[in-house]
Design a protein around this motif. Structure first.
Motif, PDB file in Angstrom:
ATOM      1  N   UNK A   1       0.814  -1.240  -0.114  1.00 55.80           N
ATOM      2  CA  UNK A   1       0.128  -0.126  -0.296  1.00 55.80           C
ATOM      3  C   UNK A   1       0.834   1.245  -0.015  1.00 55.80           C
ATOM      4  N   UNK A   2       1.829   1.247   0.786  1.00 57.02           N
ATOM      5  CA  UNK A   2       2.722   2.483   0.779  1.00 57.02           C
ATOM      6  C   UNK A   2       3.613   2.730  -0.500  1.00 57.02           C
ATOM      7  N   UNK A   3       3.926   1.550  -1.282  1.00 56.95           N
ATOM      8  CA  UNK A   3       4.666   1.710  -2.390  1.00 56.95           C
ATOM      9  C   UNK A   3       3.789   2.170  -3.352  1.00 56.95           C
ATOM     10  N   UNK A   4       2.516   1.670  -3.457  1.00 54.56           N
ATOM     11  CA  UNK A   4       1.739   2.120  -4.503  1.00 54.56           C
ATOM     12  C   UNK A   4       1.525   3.784  -4.099  1.00 54.56           C
ATOM     13  N   UNK A   5       1.233   4.198  -2.696  1.00 57.09           N
ATOM     14  CA  UNK A   5       0.760   5.411  -2.666  1.00 57.09           C
ATOM     15  C   UNK A   5       1.907   6.399  -2.618  1.00 57.09           C
ATOM     16  N   UNK A   6       2.998   6.249  -1.863  1.00 56.65           N
ATOM     17  CA  UNK A   6       3.882   7.222  -1.587  1.00 56.65           C
ATOM     18  C   UNK A   6       5.036   6.519  -1.374  1.00 56.65           C
TER      19      UNK A   6
END
Length: 589
Positions: free
Chosen positions: A392-397
């Protein structure tokens, strides 16, 4: 009627006035369910911290009573939790050997220091400081801690000793001890682990299929760990498995929590002060997150600052009653909420029940296998492991991903203290990085409206002599120079520019460093024959500017709205424009 100030510091005076029989019934039922769950957990988390098992019970009695008086959450269940217990073991291991009197004394001191820090933060209303520990970083730290905790308990499942503060050390000691596996212990531990995993999802549907009502089925499912404790204890006792090398809890003293006095040797305090601070911050963040989530479900509110006081009082209580650092536990609190707890009195009733258990039931757990407690810990902490935060963090920021990944790796490879310290530093660093490069958009007028939007995202009207920047962040020391450089680089590209407007609807603060930068921008533009203007400045920001010389030296004006500034400086279609406006088409997204 109690004064508002007294009720704020003693929430029990507020909810206690409305306490009735129905509330009592709901709280008692919740207390019964949580007590059943808390007994094996308290014993297990004490062993995880390297402490005698009875200290887990002690840490779940007086602290809960004190939180019921000072806390604001109606469902939060305070006591030993996995992550704080792991951090406690890491901190105490630096100052004393596990199993010694000094180790136990240091645990009391650590609880007292943590309580004092939390109490001071609450009295000075510093609850906002927890916001500097970002959720992705906390999620990464808890995930890594869950892995470390589960790995540390594999040794108890196998009947061998596993030690170490990092995953590498644990794997090395585990590998070195494989020749000493006690297969009977392994069978007990593996079977208990499998049973507890099944209980979590499979027992309640099975009971419902047998025709049992939902509430009794739910209660029996929650009692799964107790059933595991009873069965494995009986098996060990009946077959005398201690003679075959199965490690058991052993003798647990009977009685209520003893009055204990923490040691405050200066060297010990210095050694434990930083770990106590980290435990306080992590414990508070975990606790207040759970409390806010559960309160929102009933449209209630908690006070973070008062929560600090409640948790501080709970930890000080633990220090003087033979316990160790405590905080609000996620799984227990959810069970407390689902069981129908209406007020913090449910926690007080739980404490009473645990007191009775400490007084009367401790002889019954003499033959409780440590493998059963290890299985309880493993099943509890693996629910905390969440690797999806990486995706999730890779995709978001990408910066958030870097922070999460770094926190996980450092916690696993360097230990929990290094991991949480890095997490705090990364959270603050990410905030400074983002705000040091604020989003500043060059804007133009949307045709036919009074709205202004980014020239790279919308088709807007612009004036070649008027340059408008919308600042989407407060201005302070970390980003002031960035704004200076951006304006200078942009202005030097266009000779026709005669006016620069800083549009400030999102600027909530301008500190002294930013004020000096604005003064420098004003002087630099003045030397270039360009006037500087401000628009949409908020009242508190304007109040501060008026207390300086900046407004007197400002070459331009301060306008109430951006639309008014454009009308005054360039004109608009339909209002005799002072210059011809150009149409800027939408460009980059």
């Amino acid at each position: 009627m109690f004064s508002p100030t007294l009720s704020r510091y003693l929430p029990i005076l507020e909810w206690g006035r409305h306490y009735d029989r129905d509330t009592l019934s709901a709280d008692l039922m919740a207390a019964v369910i949580v007590t059943i769950m808390l007994i094996p957990q308290s014993l297990a988390y004490a062993l995880l911290a390297g402490l005698p098992p009875e200290m887990g019970l002690y840490a779940s009695i007086v602290p809960i009573m004190l939180y019921a008086v000072f806390g604001t959450s109606k469902a939060l269940a305070v006591g030993p939790v996995a992550v704080v217990s792991l951090m406690t073991a890491a901190a105490l291991g630096q100052v004393a050997a596990s199993g010694t009197a000094d180790y136990i004394s240091a645990a009391l001191t650590l609880a007292a220091l943590s309580g004092g820090i939390l109490l001071a933060m609450g009295l000075f209303r510093l609850g906002f400081l927890a916001n500097f520990l970002s959720h992705p970083v906390i999620a990464g730290f808890i995930t890594a801690s869950g892995i470390l905790i589960a790995a540390s308990q594999i040794g108890n499942i196998l009947g061998i000793r596993v030690k170490g503060d990092t995953i590498i050390e644990q794997i090395e000691t585990l590998w070195a001890g494989l020749d000493g596996i006690n297969w009977i212990t392994f069978v007990i531990g593996a079977a208990t682990t499998a049973f507890l995993f099944w209980v979590r999802k499979g027992l309640k549907p099975l009971l419902l299929s047998w025709g049992l009502a939902p509430r009794p089925a739910d209660m029996l499912a929650k009692a799964g760990p107790v059933l595991a404790v009873v069965v494995t204890t009986l098996v060990v006792k009946l077959f005398n498995l201690t003679e075959m090398g199965v490690a058991v809890v052993g003798t647990v003293p009977q009685g209520f929590p003893p009055f204990s006095v923490p040691g405050f040797d200066p060297d010990l305090v210095r050694a434990l002060l930083l770990p106590a601070l980290l435990i306080s911050v992590v414990g508070f963040v975990e606790s207040v997150s759970v409390a806010q989530t559960l309160a929102a479900k009933k449209r209630q509110r908690i006070s973070p600052d008062q929560e600090l006081i409640g948790l501080g009082a709970a930890n000080i209580g633990a220090a003087f009653s033979g316990g160790f650092p405590v905080t609000g536990g996620f799984s227990r609190s959810v069970v407390n909420y689902d069981a129908g707890a209406e007020t913090p009195a449910a926690g007080a009733f739980t404490a009473v029940a645990l007191g009775v258990a400490a007084l009367a039931l401790t002889p019954l757990i003499h033959d409780l296998p440590k493998a059963t407690l290890a299985a309880t810990i493993i099943v509890a902490v693996l629910s905390l492991v969440d690797f999806s935060i990486l995706k999730r963090s890779w995709n978001y920021a990408k910066p958030d991903f870097a922070a999460v990944a770094t926190t996980i790796l450092l916690t696993l490879l360097a230990g929990v203290e290094t991991g949480v310290s890095a997490g705090v530093a990364l959270s603050i660093g990410l905030h400074l990085y983002r705000t040091s490069r604020p989003h500043v958009a060059e804007v133009g007028l949307v045709p036919g409206t009074e709205h202004f939007r980014n020239i790279n995202r919308h088709t807007v009207l612009t004036d070649p002599t008027v340059l408008t920047f919308r600042i989407d962040e407060s201005l302070y020391f970390a980003n002031a120079r960035f704004l200076e450089d951006l304006i200078h680089d942009r202005v030097t590209q266009d000779c026709p520019v005669r006016h620069v407007i800083l549009m400030c609807p999102a600027v909530n603060e301008i500190d002294m460093s930013a004020l000096e930068s604005l003064e420098a921008i004003n002087l630099r533009l003045k030397d270039m024959g360009i006037k500087l203007h401000l628009t949409e400045v908020k009242g508190p920001v304007m109040d501060r500017l008026e207390r300086s010389h900046f407004l007197q030296d400002l070459t331009g004006e301060v306008y109430l709205s951006q639309y008014a500034a454009i009308r005054a400086l360039s004109g608009l279609p339909g209002v005799t424009p002072a210059v011809t406006l150009a149409v800027t088409a939408a460009g980059a997204a």
